[in-house]
Enzyme design. Sequence first.
Site, short mmCIF file in Angstrom:
data_model
loop_
_atom_site.label_atom_id
_atom_site.label_comp_id
_atom_site.label_asym_id
_atom_site.label_seq_id
_atom_site.Cartn_x
_atom_site.Cartn_y
_atom_site.Cartn_z
N GLY A 139 170.35 22.88 0.18
CA GLY A 139 169.51 24.05 0.01
C GLY A 139 168.18 23.91 0.71
N GLY A 189 173.67 28.52 -5.15
CA GLY A 189 173.37 29.59 -4.21
C GLY A 189 173.83 29.28 -2.80
N GLU A 202 177.63 18.92 -5.45
CA GLU A 202 176.37 18.57 -6.09
C GLU A 202 176.61 17.93 -7.45
OE1 GLU A 202 173.56 21.99 -3.97
OE2 GLU A 202 174.45 22.38 -5.93
N ASP A 217 167.60 17.21 -5.87
CA ASP A 217 168.22 18.49 -5.56
C ASP A 217 167.31 19.62 -6.03
OD1 ASP A 217 170.08 20.28 -4.61
OD2 ASP A 217 171.73 19.59 -5.88
#
EC number: 5.3.1.6
Length: 219
Positions: free
Chosen positions: A29, A96, A103, A81
């Site tokens: 991300g 997202g 993850e 993260d």
Amino acid sequence: MDQLEMKKMAAQAALQFVQPDSIVGVGSGSTVNCFIEALGAMRDQIKGAVAASKASEELLRKQGIEVFSANDVSSLDIYVDGADEINPQKMMIKGGGAALTREKIVASLTKNFICIVDSSKQVDVLGSTFPLPVEVIPMARSQVARKLVALGGSPEWRQGVVTDNGNVILDVHNFPIMNPPEMEKELNNVAGVVTNGIFALNAANTVIVGTPEGAKIIK
């Protein structure tokens, strides 16, 4: 101060938790991208990293950081993260970027999950502002969507998106999550669900929030 600057601030503050000669777990991300860029300055002090997405692997290699498979390590010193939402109990909605399953796998390798976010991601109730991603085996998409409707949500197929595992994503709107650990377990028990974006059973240990006043560390 804009959102990107706050993300960079949180990412930079996370470097203090990186130990010499360690293998660092990294998620995926935009905020993690900031962390990977910052981690590049420490490339000679660490052994390498385990990444939760192919995109993060590419960024790590561009920074000259060796990438290990999750199968190569038995544990990680830290896992860093971001989150799409995080509540006061350090439970999160993630996914997202459609990397939620990987993850969760990499996060399970550490006892020190460090979540880096900007202040806009803080909520009292998960599901308040961000839809819940659910990774689903393609042949089960309609069946799982019906189950999500029965639970009170409004699932939407994220068309055009295929996860690194070859699956699809259903984003569940209008779905406030009052008991995140129980809902995480319930959704994962639905046939065809690979995993869902609630990170409650393995919540963050430390949260670093980028704010206009600076990076705030919550333990």
